[in-house]
Design an enzyme around this catalytic site. Sequence first.
Site, short mmCIF file in Angstrom:
data_model
loop_
_atom_site.label_atom_id
_atom_site.label_comp_id
_atom_site.label_asym_id
_atom_site.label_seq_id
_atom_site.Cartn_x
_atom_site.Cartn_y
_atom_site.Cartn_z
N GLY A 25 0.84 -1.20 0.00
CA GLY A 25 0.00 0.00 0.00
C GLY A 25 0.87 1.24 0.00
O GLY A 25 1.16 1.80 1.06
N SER A 68 0.71 3.73 -3.21
CA SER A 68 -0.03 4.76 -3.96
C SER A 68 -1.36 5.11 -3.30
O SER A 68 -2.03 4.25 -2.72
CB SER A 68 -0.32 4.28 -5.38
OG SER A 68 0.85 3.82 -5.99
N GLU A 125 12.00 -4.63 -5.71
CA GLU A 125 10.83 -4.62 -6.57
C GLU A 125 11.20 -4.38 -8.03
O GLU A 125 10.55 -4.88 -8.94
CB GLU A 125 9.84 -3.53 -6.09
CG GLU A 125 8.59 -3.48 -6.95
CD GLU A 125 7.52 -2.52 -6.43
OE1 GLU A 125 7.63 -2.08 -5.29
OE2 GLU A 125 6.59 -2.25 -7.20
#
Length: 382
Positions: A130, A132, A248
């Site tokens: 979480g 954006s 990521e």
Amino acid sequence: MIDTLELIAIPPEDEALRAEVREFLAQTLDGLAPDKRARSWMGFDAGFSRQLAERGWLGLTLPREHGGSARGHFARFVLSEELLGAGAPVSAHWIADRQSAPLILKYGTPAQQAFYLPRICRAEAFFCIGMSEPGSGSDLASIRTRAVPAAGGWRLNGSKIWTTNAHRSHYMIALVRTSGTAEDRHQGLSQFIVDLSLPGVSVRPIEDLAGDAHFSEVFFDNVELAEDALIGAEGAGWAQVNAELAFERSGPERLYSSIALLECWLAHCRGQAEDTASQAVLGGILSQMAVLRAMSLSIAGKLAAGLSPATEAALVKDLGTELEQAIPRLIGDALARRPDLPFPPPLLRTLAYLEQVAPTFSLRGGTREILRGIIARGLGLR
Ligand SMILES: Cc1cc2nc3c(=O)[nH]c(=O)nc-3n(C[C@H](O)[C@H](O)[C@H](O)COP(=O)(O)OP(=O)(O)OC[C@H]3O[C@@H](n4cnc5c(N)ncnc54)[C@H](O)[C@@H]3O)c2cc1C
């Protein structure tokens, strides 16, 4: 600073994992249509993730005491490459395995590690990210979701958007504001592990252009979080998130999003007369892919050495997604050059799917413009 990306070979003991994984995937995914394979790390199948877990292939790099297999980043690279290359539906565990587990290992308390890590390794705890919010995507530091101290812990209010798998995950690692205002930018941000079954959490899936609902809006209405929902230090969320983004952005998933289409097109070409134009297209794609793979591997080497190669990871993601986006266009053009040949419907379905979703490749995980800003800063140009 940006470091040289050294050429690195995968150690033989890690390369040895490839044959075992490939054999398992050949059996398990037999008959899976190419347009389903094209979804791969967007394809959710909890049963498949559990099968990987039974083989010790989740949490591959985690210590054994936490349920992991204590292998290195190269073994993980081989495993990821095989899963993505085969178009395996890995989305259920992907985020937990790729970035939540390393984050919890690095910043979590012993109690957090003991609770979450074995569950991740058993495919019993799926995570979402979480970051954006409506109005705060590229400008992540301007987020407004806020946790304030309350009796026994924290009270959380606000919302997140585009949260991949929020509607089918157990936990979210949320970046929220714990002090100051949106104008304070990087100050006052913290990370929390939010149990998505708590009262006050509501999740609304969003459907994409291709008809899939893989991401969601998430709303927090006076959600009561326990004290130990905070992960890492209060106020250190920005630094923690940036370390996480190196995991990521650098992996092979930033190269192989269009590989199911490439495989399918190759199978189609093999049945046709020799075609030098298509051969040139294939040569161009493979030569770029080989270089990018070497760069991604080099970053795996830096992660293995305990470094946090954020600039290099941004570079690989930017170049990798450019190639992933070019492949559907190049293959579409190659097919269009031969309108006299019948196209197999699975090939067309896969092409149509990738044409629709390819624009997202350079949005998820940070947009092209933002990555180029990071690269320019890393090169000392701004
Ligand atoms: C498939 C998919 C999955 C996602 N999954 C997640 C997830 O799991 N968790 C999560 O938190 N988020 C997720 N996202 C959200 C993603 O991180 C954001 O969409 C992305 O960061 C861009 O933010 P935005 O949508 O608010 O666009 P904006 O930030 O509004 O950007 C719009 C455009 O303006 C450009 N722009 C913005 N600022 C600048 C600048 N300073 N200089 C130059 N150009 C600029 C951008 O590059 C972009 O082209 C996902 C997105 C997609 C598409």
